[in-house]
Design a protein around this motif. Sequence first.
Motif, short mmCIF file in Angstrom:
data_model
loop_
_atom_site.label_atom_id
_atom_site.label_comp_id
_atom_site.label_asym_id
_atom_site.label_seq_id
_atom_site.Cartn_x
_atom_site.Cartn_y
_atom_site.Cartn_z
N ARG A 1 -0.43 0.53 3.54
CA ARG A 1 0.37 0.36 2.32
C ARG A 1 -0.50 0.49 1.07
O ARG A 1 -0.09 1.09 0.08
N LEU A 2 -1.72 -0.06 1.13
CA LEU A 2 -2.65 0.07 0.01
C LEU A 2 -3.02 1.53 -0.20
O LEU A 2 -3.03 2.03 -1.34
N ALA A 3 -3.32 2.24 0.89
CA ALA A 3 -3.66 3.66 0.78
C ALA A 3 -2.50 4.45 0.16
O ALA A 3 -2.72 5.32 -0.69
N PRO B 1 -7.60 10.82 -4.34
CA PRO B 1 -7.57 11.96 -3.42
C PRO B 1 -7.48 11.53 -1.95
O PRO B 1 -8.07 10.53 -1.54
N ASP B 2 -6.75 12.32 -1.15
CA ASP B 2 -6.57 12.02 0.27
C ASP B 2 -7.89 11.94 1.03
O ASP B 2 -8.05 11.08 1.89
N ASP B 3 -8.84 12.84 0.72
CA ASP B 3 -10.10 12.81 1.46
C ASP B 3 -10.86 11.51 1.24
O ASP B 3 -11.46 10.96 2.17
N LEU B 4 -10.80 10.98 0.03
CA LEU B 4 -11.44 9.70 -0.25
C LEU B 4 -10.75 8.56 0.50
O LEU B 4 -11.40 7.69 1.09
N LEU B 5 -9.42 8.60 0.53
CA LEU B 5 -8.66 7.57 1.25
C LEU B 5 -8.93 7.65 2.75
O LEU B 5 -9.07 6.62 3.41
N GLU B 6 -8.99 8.86 3.29
CA GLU B 6 -9.26 9.02 4.72
C GLU B 6 -10.64 8.50 5.08
O GLU B 6 -10.82 7.86 6.12
N ASP B 7 -11.63 8.75 4.23
CA ASP B 7 -12.98 8.22 4.46
C ASP B 7 -12.96 6.69 4.46
O ASP B 7 -13.57 6.05 5.34
N MET C 1 -10.40 4.73 5.13
CA MET C 1 -9.68 4.25 6.31
C MET C 1 -10.56 4.35 7.56
O MET C 1 -10.52 3.46 8.41
N ARG C 2 -11.37 5.40 7.65
CA ARG C 2 -12.30 5.51 8.78
C ARG C 2 -13.33 4.39 8.73
O ARG C 2 -13.69 3.83 9.76
N ASP C 3 -13.79 4.04 7.53
CA ASP C 3 -14.74 2.92 7.39
C ASP C 3 -14.11 1.62 7.88
O ASP C 3 -14.77 0.80 8.53
N LEU C 4 -12.85 1.42 7.57
CA LEU C 4 -12.15 0.21 8.01
C LEU C 4 -12.03 0.15 9.52
O LEU C 4 -12.12 -0.91 10.12
N ALA C 5 -11.81 1.31 10.13
CA ALA C 5 -11.60 1.37 11.58
C ALA C 5 -12.91 1.19 12.36
O ALA C 5 -12.89 0.82 13.52
N ALA C 6 -14.03 1.44 11.70
CA ALA C 6 -15.34 1.37 12.38
C ALA C 6 -15.79 -0.07 12.60
O ALA C 6 -15.38 -1.01 12.08
#
Length: 93
Positions: free
Chosen positions: A69-71, A80-86, A88-93
């Motif tokens: 929801r924050l994203a 930008p989507d690429d920044l958000l995806e990065d 989100m990957r950091d959160l998942a790690a």
Amino acid sequence: MISERIQTRLRKDRPMTTITLRIPVDVVESLKELAPKTGHSGYQALLKAYIGEGLRRDEAKHFFGPAERLADALRRRGVPDDLLEDAMRDLAA
């Protein structure tokens, strides 16, 4: 605002597919016994209900949780989507 995923799920005319699933006989027997007690027409309907319940729970956790929801809110504000995806990957790690 209802997501496209949820709007699709609410449609009654969704395409269906047939799958083969190996389940232990004792589990099927338990489903058959339990189905009428839970108001289901048969064990297959009960099995679909169980799958749907788990799917909704996991989708809520992974697609509609606070981070997603924050994203979405940040995306609407131009991040930008690429920044958000990065992130989100950091959160998942």
